[in-house]
Design an enzyme around this catalytic site. Sequence first.
Site, short mmCIF file in Angstrom:
data_model
loop_
_atom_site.label_atom_id
_atom_site.label_comp_id
_atom_site.label_asym_id
_atom_site.label_seq_id
_atom_site.Cartn_x
_atom_site.Cartn_y
_atom_site.Cartn_z
N GLY A 1 3.73 -2.69 -2.56
CA GLY A 1 3.02 -3.32 -3.95
C GLY A 1 4.15 -3.94 -4.59
N SER B 1 5.95 -3.20 3.63
CA SER B 1 6.10 -3.95 2.76
C SER B 1 7.13 -3.50 1.46
CB SER B 1 4.49 -4.00 1.80
OG SER B 1 4.38 -5.11 0.92
N TYR B 2 6.65 -3.36 0.16
CA TYR B 2 7.76 -2.95 -0.62
C TYR B 2 8.25 -1.66 -0.78
CZ TYR B 2 10.15 -3.21 -5.29
OH TYR B 2 10.92 -3.33 -6.21
N ASP C 1 1.58 -11.92 9.57
CA ASP C 1 2.02 -11.90 7.92
C ASP C 1 2.84 -13.05 7.58
OD1 ASP C 1 2.08 -10.93 5.55
OD2 ASP C 1 3.75 -9.64 6.08
N HIS D 1 0.38 -7.79 8.05
CA HIS D 1 1.45 -6.84 7.25
C HIS D 1 1.01 -5.62 7.31
CE1 HIS D 1 3.84 -7.12 3.53
NE2 HIS D 1 3.08 -6.09 3.14
#
Lengths: 469, 469
Positions: A85, A180-181, A385, A442
């Site tokens: 996020g 991701s984050y 992605d 992603h």
Amino acid sequence: MDVQPKLQRWLCLVMYILFGIAVQISGGPAEDLIDRLPGQPKVNFKQYAGYITVDEHAGRALFYYFAEAEDDSDSKPVALWLNGGPGCSSVGGGAFTELGPFYPRDDGHGLRKNLQSWNKVSNLLFVESPAGVGWSYSNTTSDYTCGDESTARNMLVFLSKWFKRFPEYASRDLFLTGESYAGHYIPQLANKLLNYNKVAKRYKFNLKGISIGNPLLSLNVDTAASYEFLWSHGLISDESNIAILKSCKFDKRIKNVDVIDISKECDDILKQVEQEIGDYVNEYDVILDVCPPSLIEQELRLRKKVSHMSLGVDVCMTSERQFYFNLPNVQKALHANRTNLPYDWSMCSNVLNYSGYDEGIDILPVLKDIIQQGIRVWIFSGDQDSVVPLMGSRTNVRNLANDLKMSVKVPYRAWYHEGQVAGWTTVYGDLLTFATVRGASHMVPYSQPARALHLFRTFLSGKDLPDQQ
Amino acid sequence: MDVQPKLQRWLCLVMYILFGIAVQISGGPAEDLIDRLPGQPKVNFKQYAGYITVDEHAGRALFYYFAEAEDDSDSKPVALWLNGGPGCSSVGGGAFTELGPFYPRDDGHGLRKNLQSWNKVSNLLFVESPAGVGWSYSNTTSDYTCGDESTARNMLVFLSKWFKRFPEYASRDLFLTGESYAGHYIPQLANKLLNYNKVAKRYKFNLKGISIGNPLLSLNVDTAASYEFLWSHGLISDESNIAILKSCKFDKRIKNVDVIDISKECDDILKQVEQEIGDYVNEYDVILDVCPPSLIEQELRLRKKVSHMSLGVDVCMTSERQFYFNLPNVQKALHANRTNLPYDWSMCSNVLNYSGYDEGIDILPVLKDIIQQGIRVWIFSGDQDSVVPLMGSRTNVRNLANDLKMSVKVPYRAWYHEGQVAGWTTVYGDLLTFATVRGASHMVPYSQPARALHLFRTFLSGKDLPDQQ
């Protein structure tokens, strides 16, 4: 990232908690055992869900979902999965639309089996982190203003307490994974666990490796790569690409830890670029269709041309999950939302106020530290992605290997699954692997479940990805 | 490219041939009418195939296949399609695996309907060009040593004679289309037709537009783009990309029209790059699976994991076509192979000795000339192709527009089909369009038939690609 003195009291607390683990009776806690999820197909493994309070005083509690392995759960490792996020749900994302044992049914009222669930090879733990994400909460509103350091610290407490609640897993091989984050979350958490282990007298986390997909690692490299990806995949014009290269100094921006103030010129181009890309493309998977907006869907349905499937993937799964997770009987079965939150469950938090500055933290030194302690590190990348694209991750891994003076063990080559190229891989030294997953978004396990499972299975085994099928 | 004096005798011949067209009786020639192709589903349109002798003395003849439009063939335009190579078959490629009315059946013994055939919107003419390709031949072996100029010249004669044989189509709107090396064939042929028209007394070719997919236009731009594509799509390493940028001076190579002699250093890297890519990826579509090699197929069949389908595309279609086209009754039904060639039909020629130097010809000035004569030019690009990738084509179109001082009429944006983004497009001035086709290979109509048909339909209509669905 060394253990800071101000954290000593946290470590004492954690050690105190863990001290008790060895003498606990084995088995998961009855109160967290999930009887059966609404509309769930029959399965032979156990599932647990509930809260771990990470700060009694603040009333801060993290929600988790734990799915035991399909078979032989008592001999398989534990893998923690975190979505990114920052502020997005690991239970909604990882557990129920990516690599967990179930996907929502297309009517949103029940579940179907994910035939490529990672619980074929591991016990799987998903945590909503930090508080404010999904069903995790704090009774102290100021807790929702947070960042990388507090998130990692809370996760350390969470894991300490969780292993106390699940003592039979406490000494099992532990792997940390996410996307991701979670490129920030996972290395920083691994670092916390390893630092804890250094001062621990008895219990130590049995951390064996970390694996992160399409991870944010170095904002300057990853941001520049994002626009290069959009250009090389045809989503933006030559003209815009040339203008970006001229006007957007992403390097400079990051070095100043000034993530908002870019030049007016650059800002204008980035706005124009959004126009070029348009509203109906999934930037997390540039070749996947999107779930049709209801107006268009209606029209297409009349012409019998509507489809929720693209390249074999249900592109409306996020809506189905949103519906399912807000059914009261689903929340009850999951032991979720015990405080009756004043908002609906959503995939990414609307209440969190996460530090924007932390995006700029360079994660490569953290990874370096982890590798130097003998922990396996895999960086993988769904190659469709544009948000955190493969080129940035690949460059980051190469820079890391150069910094560590690691030589190439496996030269860049294709890897295979079921007789086809499943992606490309390269290995530096004994511990650092980069791998792409061909045709993956992603959210790698969502769009390429079989290839993702094969990658995860290989990661756990400590081997290299297969050379040929 | 002006008409050269030495070609005057050709033009005289062509004018002589065309002189007769107006007085001919309309209707296709009975001897070329195809009764029915083996294993062909029933259809309502007529098909013709046969030879046009382009040089009586040399015994040089080009084979064609013509499919009339599904309905209202007498009000629809004629489109010529040419595959590239140089040396590859338009009948095998365009007609029977891309945009024609039929695909081979997966047993290779019959045909199935292509539901997105371009003969829904046009009459379709496919030609094996030059002699030596497919079933086209010459009785003078030295004819097989040829190049761009002779190919265009022979095609001019072919079209002149073909329109004489099919007089009802002679004044119909004519569009030239094709892919790959047809980036050379089509503009040079268009140029020939326009030059012919300038000196023609009576008959003129009614050329309205040309459209070429993943075309070779400018070898230096297209070659550099190819390696950039391989890198940005994850097929080659960062290390190789850096080395290529340092050691391979594609610009210099082309300017010297010296297509073989690249530096030893560059040559070594390009060999290494082939290792990285591996043998089991389709460089014409980097996300499509490949038709399993027979050994692997056997093993996978045992494990019930073999598939000929990838992303909805039959990846074994080329083998099925190879089998079908070499059936004696298929050749008979097509009126093909009338001289009993001493070799099997193959997609790309083994007898042709095509000038390698011609690859280096810059096609942009030819396109400029065509546009300046008011002819519509579309360049489209399947975005999964690494061989002549979108970035090179896009840059070529931008360079052409700049040279022509054309301003942007349609700024770069997504275009739509069936409620989804089908690609991106931009239009310069009134006549020059660039468009990508999302999820499409080098052979655009093969891998994205519905999007390709929509693009072709829009091209014919003279409109811009749709803004939204």
